[in-house]
Scaffold this motif. Structure first.
Motif, PDB file in Angstrom:
ATOM      1  N   LYS A   4     -17.225 -10.283 -17.386  1.00  0.00           N
ATOM      2  CA  LYS A   4     -18.853 -10.256 -16.914  1.00  0.00           C
ATOM      3  C   LYS A   4     -19.015 -11.150 -16.093  1.00  0.00           C
ATOM      4  O   LYS A   4     -18.347 -11.606 -14.971  1.00  0.00           O
ATOM      5  N   HIS A   5     -20.726 -10.265 -14.848  1.00  0.00           N
ATOM      6  CA  HIS A   5     -21.007 -10.808 -14.264  1.00  0.00           C
ATOM      7  C   HIS A   5     -19.698 -10.491 -12.887  1.00  0.00           C
ATOM      8  O   HIS A   5     -20.208 -10.898 -12.355  1.00  0.00           O
ATOM      9  N   ASP A   6     -19.047  -9.733 -13.157  1.00  0.00           N
ATOM     10  CA  ASP A   6     -18.125  -9.098 -12.323  1.00  0.00           C
ATOM     11  C   ASP A   6     -17.307 -10.488 -11.893  1.00  0.00           C
ATOM     12  O   ASP A   6     -16.964 -10.305 -10.511  1.00  0.00           O
ATOM     13  N   THR A   7     -17.203 -10.810 -12.848  1.00  0.00           N
ATOM     14  CA  THR A   7     -16.402 -11.518 -11.963  1.00  0.00           C
ATOM     15  C   THR A   7     -15.123 -12.367 -11.103  1.00  0.00           C
ATOM     16  O   THR A   7     -14.570 -10.819 -11.908  1.00  0.00           O
ATOM     17  N   TYR A  38     -20.536 -19.713  -3.020  1.00  0.00           N
ATOM     18  CA  TYR A  38     -20.235 -19.414  -4.213  1.00  0.00           C
ATOM     19  C   TYR A  38     -20.079 -19.597  -5.174  1.00  0.00           C
ATOM     20  O   TYR A  38     -19.966 -21.192  -4.893  1.00  0.00           O
ATOM     21  N   ASN A  39     -20.210 -19.413  -7.171  1.00  0.00           N
ATOM     22  CA  ASN A  39     -20.042 -20.795  -7.764  1.00  0.00           C
ATOM     23  C   ASN A  39     -17.827 -19.812  -8.352  1.00  0.00           C
ATOM     24  O   ASN A  39     -17.687 -18.533  -8.710  1.00  0.00           O
ATOM     25  N   ILE A 103     -16.790 -18.106 -18.342  1.00  0.00           N
ATOM     26  CA  ILE A 103     -18.037 -17.597 -17.696  1.00  0.00           C
ATOM     27  C   ILE A 103     -19.379 -16.963 -18.951  1.00  0.00           C
ATOM     28  O   ILE A 103     -20.571 -17.238 -18.555  1.00  0.00           O
ATOM     29  N   ASP A 104     -18.723 -16.616 -20.642  1.00  0.00           N
ATOM     30  CA  ASP A 104     -19.961 -16.132 -21.421  1.00  0.00           C
ATOM     31  C   ASP A 104     -20.800 -17.272 -21.332  1.00  0.00           C
ATOM     32  O   ASP A 104     -21.246 -17.015 -21.943  1.00  0.00           O
ATOM     33  N   SER A 106     -21.122 -19.992 -19.242  1.00  0.00           N
ATOM     34  CA  SER A 106     -21.497 -20.516 -18.155  1.00  0.00           C
ATOM     35  C   SER A 106     -23.073 -20.323 -18.113  1.00  0.00           C
ATOM     36  O   SER A 106     -23.341 -19.560 -17.799  1.00  0.00           O
ATOM     37  N   VAL A 108     -24.389 -20.630 -15.108  1.00  0.00           N
ATOM     38  CA  VAL A 108     -24.651 -20.071 -13.964  1.00  0.00           C
ATOM     39  C   VAL A 108     -23.479 -18.849 -13.594  1.00  0.00           C
ATOM     40  O   VAL A 108     -22.645 -18.756 -14.282  1.00  0.00           O
ATOM     41  N   PRO A 109     -23.888 -17.197 -13.334  1.00  0.00           N
ATOM     42  CA  PRO A 109     -22.827 -17.065 -13.435  1.00  0.00           C
ATOM     43  C   PRO A 109     -21.797 -17.058 -12.110  1.00  0.00           C
ATOM     44  O   PRO A 109     -21.967 -17.641 -11.851  1.00  0.00           O
ATOM     45  N   ASP A 111     -19.194 -16.378 -10.001  1.00  0.00           N
ATOM     46  CA  ASP A 111     -17.449 -15.859  -9.018  1.00  0.00           C
ATOM     47  C   ASP A 111     -16.415 -15.246  -8.699  1.00  0.00           C
ATOM     48  O   ASP A 111     -16.402 -14.348  -8.329  1.00  0.00           O
TER      49      ASP A 111
END
Length: 255
Positions: A4-7, A38-39, A103-104, A106, A108-109, A111
């Motif tokens: 998700k978020h194109d991590t 970036y995160n 990721i889900d 977090s 913040v998105p 990266d």
């Protein structure tokens, strides 16, 4: 399947210890998070050493008792307005699921997630974890045993894991680390030829031999190279050609 978020999932991975996996994970993660905006997060699965978790503890203690670094850290965190990236300890088994959950949840998105993986394919869950990476970077040095081990490891990744189809791997990238100008260019030419014959990808930019990779920063340091709380000093990056490596790295992962 992409997260998700194109991590992007990235691992510096090798079958040999002491080749620089944890160091490069730290250098690139800190450059991404603190300087490039970036995160990122790191999953430290290198049991039982957990060297990155221990490095974070050492870095925090060093910054707190070093006035120059404390000032750098204060300026940095007030400027970027975000906290230090997380370093999460986890076993290799189910680390991909744990990363997805992170990721889900977090705020913040995210990266990029970097994975510091164990140095042996015998570790439970390691092959599944490797197959879940989008990009794998493998440091090599002009040492026969390291080269033999690395080439076998890289071929397993390319010919077994990637060809099975159930993989997220887009690229596997070898790169020369600790290149000493006194070493024979003929030797490198031979190894480069073997890598090419095997159909493996070798990065154009190599890392020059540097004391920064081999020692921790001193308590009285005014600049820092390898830290989980600060990005590497720009001058020190140029000295070992890490700046050129980073540019190529960014092009490969297409962030």
């Amino acid at each position: 399947m992409k997260a998700k978020h194109d991590t992007i999932f990235i691992a510096f991975s090798s079958q040999k210890g002491g080749i620089g996996k944890s160091t490069f994970t730290t250098l690139i993660a800190s450059e991404f998070h603190y300087r490039l905006g970036y995160n990122v997060a790191i999953f430290d699965t290198d049991f039982p050493q957990h060297s990155l978790t221990k490095m974070r503890e050492r870095d925090f203690k060093m910054v707190m008792k070093n006035e120059a670094l404390k000032k750098l850290a204060y300026q940095q965190f007030t400027t970027i307005n975000k906290k230090a990236y997380d370093i999460i300890q986890h076993k290799s088994e189910n680390v991909l699921e744990a990363a997805q959950k992170y990721i889900d949840n977090s705020s913040v998105p995210i990266d990029v997630i970097f994975f510091d993986l164990p140095g042996t394919v015998n570790t439970p869950g390691i092959l599944k974890a490797l197959a879940g990476m989008h990009h794998i970077f493998t440091p090599i040095t002009a040492d026969r045993l390291i080269m033999e081990s690395t080439l076998i490891f890289s071929q397993i990744l390319k010919d077994v894991i990637m060809k099975k189809g159930e993989t997220s791997i887009k690229t596997v990238n070898l790169f020369w680390n600790q290149v000493d100008g006194r070493e024979s260019t003929y030797l490198y030419d031979i190894y480069n030829g073997i890598i090419e014959q095997l159909g493996l990808d070798l990065m154009k930019n190599s890392i020059k031999n540097s004391a920064g990779f081999r020692k921790e920063s001193e308590d009285y340091s005014k600049v820092i190279f390898r830290s989980t709380l600060l990005p590497p000093d720009i001058r020190l990056m140029k000295n070992c050609r890490l700046d050129l490596f980073l540019n190529e790295f960014l092009k490969i992962i297409e962030l």
